[in-house]
Motif scaffolding. Structure first.
Motif, mmCIF file in Angstrom:
data_model
loop_
_atom_site.group_PDB
_atom_site.id
_atom_site.type_symbol
_atom_site.label_atom_id
_atom_site.label_comp_id
_atom_site.label_asym_id
_atom_site.label_seq_id
_atom_site.Cartn_x
_atom_site.Cartn_y
_atom_site.Cartn_z
ATOM 1 N N ALA A 67 0.801 -1.237 0.016
ATOM 2 C CA ALA A 67 -0.005 0.102 0.097
ATOM 3 C C ALA A 67 0.958 1.257 -0.090
ATOM 4 C CB ALA A 67 -1.042 0.010 1.227
ATOM 5 N N LEU A 68 1.846 1.198 0.783
ATOM 6 C CA LEU A 68 2.647 2.614 0.956
ATOM 7 C C LEU A 68 3.436 2.686 -0.479
ATOM 8 C CD1 LEU A 68 4.254 4.627 2.295
ATOM 9 C CD2 LEU A 68 5.829 3.164 3.005
ATOM 10 N N HIS A 70 2.384 1.925 -3.368
ATOM 11 C CA HIS A 70 1.208 2.264 -4.198
ATOM 12 C C HIS A 70 0.855 3.874 -4.279
ATOM 13 C CE1 HIS A 70 -2.499 1.990 -6.634
ATOM 14 N NE2 HIS A 70 -3.188 2.746 -5.674
ATOM 15 N N GLU A 71 0.705 4.252 -2.816
ATOM 16 C CA GLU A 71 0.828 5.598 -2.354
ATOM 17 C C GLU A 71 1.874 6.457 -2.976
ATOM 18 O OE1 GLU A 71 1.256 8.136 1.916
ATOM 19 O OE2 GLU A 71 -0.125 6.178 1.879
ATOM 20 N N VAL A 72 2.966 6.151 -2.746
ATOM 21 C CA VAL A 72 4.278 6.860 -2.954
ATOM 22 C C VAL A 72 4.182 7.084 -4.649
ATOM 23 C CG1 VAL A 72 6.709 7.078 -3.277
ATOM 24 C CG2 VAL A 72 5.516 6.347 -1.275
ATOM 25 N N PHE A 73 3.939 6.037 -5.387
ATOM 26 C CA PHE A 73 3.769 5.938 -6.909
ATOM 27 C C PHE A 73 2.623 6.968 -7.258
ATOM 28 C CE2 PHE A 73 2.912 3.871 -11.040
ATOM 29 C CZ PHE A 73 4.196 4.269 -11.823
ATOM 30 N N GLU A 74 1.512 6.780 -6.914
ATOM 31 C CA GLU A 74 0.502 7.866 -7.203
ATOM 32 C C GLU A 74 0.721 9.333 -6.727
ATOM 33 O OE1 GLU A 74 -3.296 6.565 -5.924
ATOM 34 O OE2 GLU A 74 -3.674 5.172 -7.689
ATOM 35 N N ARG A 75 1.364 9.510 -5.621
ATOM 36 C CA ARG A 75 1.808 10.689 -5.207
ATOM 37 C C ARG A 75 2.773 11.432 -6.270
ATOM 38 N NH1 ARG A 75 4.521 10.269 -0.363
ATOM 39 N NH2 ARG A 75 6.492 10.281 -1.629
ATOM 40 N N GLU A 76 3.624 10.654 -6.379
ATOM 41 C CA GLU A 76 4.658 10.959 -7.436
ATOM 42 C C GLU A 76 4.208 11.403 -8.792
ATOM 43 O OE1 GLU A 76 7.806 12.159 -6.812
ATOM 44 O OE2 GLU A 76 6.952 11.922 -4.948
ATOM 45 N N LEU A 77 3.346 10.550 -9.368
ATOM 46 C CA LEU A 77 2.771 10.701 -10.737
ATOM 47 C C LEU A 77 2.035 11.914 -10.807
ATOM 48 C CD1 LEU A 77 1.192 7.077 -11.440
ATOM 49 C CD2 LEU A 77 3.073 8.642 -12.878
ATOM 50 N N ALA A 78 1.227 12.226 -9.564
ATOM 51 C CA ALA A 78 0.096 13.305 -9.365
ATOM 52 C C ALA A 78 1.226 14.813 -9.393
ATOM 53 C CB ALA A 78 -0.522 13.341 -8.080
ATOM 54 N N ARG A 79 2.207 14.479 -8.652
ATOM 55 C CA ARG A 79 3.320 15.696 -8.664
ATOM 56 C C ARG A 79 3.685 15.935 -10.022
ATOM 57 N NH1 ARG A 79 8.589 16.324 -4.613
ATOM 58 N NH2 ARG A 79 7.974 14.080 -4.620
ATOM 59 N N HIS A 80 4.044 14.944 -10.784
ATOM 60 C CA HIS A 80 4.705 15.191 -12.111
ATOM 61 C C HIS A 80 3.733 15.843 -13.082
ATOM 62 C CE1 HIS A 80 7.351 14.524 -15.434
ATOM 63 N NE2 HIS A 80 6.478 13.939 -16.052
ATOM 64 N N PHE A 81 2.307 15.407 -12.756
ATOM 65 C CA PHE A 81 1.399 15.918 -13.746
ATOM 66 C C PHE A 81 0.743 16.839 -13.393
ATOM 67 C CE2 PHE A 81 2.226 11.629 -15.754
ATOM 68 C CZ PHE A 81 2.567 11.865 -16.613
ATOM 69 N N ALA A 82 0.969 17.637 -12.147
ATOM 70 C CA ALA A 82 0.261 18.543 -11.426
ATOM 71 C C ALA A 82 0.245 19.948 -12.415
ATOM 72 C CB ALA A 82 0.876 18.995 -10.148
ATOM 73 N N ASP A 83 1.136 20.179 -13.504
ATOM 74 C CA ASP A 83 1.084 21.213 -14.202
ATOM 75 C C ASP A 83 0.195 21.315 -15.327
ATOM 76 O OD1 ASP A 83 3.414 22.046 -12.323
ATOM 77 O OD2 ASP A 83 4.756 21.097 -13.905
#
Length: 83
Positions: A67-68, A70-83
């Motif tokens: 689970a951790l 998964h959470e880190v992977f999703e967070r990093e994807l969101a941070r990358h595509f936040a722009d």
């Protein structure tokens, strides 16, 4: 700290250490996976690895270890595509 992708037959498709930038590698995590700040010093960032990782994952199902992860992977994807 590390991203690896394996095919269903066990073939390694991607295996890279990741520079966590400002994230701290907790001592308990080091005990589990053995990845220290010295090991990731000079590694590429998630953003730098993402184009190659996306190519490897294209058309595949991604599964995380826990689970951790998964959470880190999703967070990093969101941070990358936040722009």
């Amino acid at each position: 700290m590390q991203i690896a992708v394996a095919a269903r037959d066990g073939t390694t498709l991607f295996d890279e250490l990741v520079d966590p930038q400002d994230a701290v590698i907790e001592p308990d995590a080091i005990k589990v996976h053995g990845i220290t700040p010295d090991k990731v010093r000079g590694a590429m960032t998630f953003s730098a690895l993402l184009p190659r990782l996306a190519d490897v994952l294209h058309g595949r199902t991604a599964v995380t270890y826990g689970a951790l992860d998964h959470e880190v992977f999703e967070r990093e994807l969101a941070r990358h595509f936040a722009d």
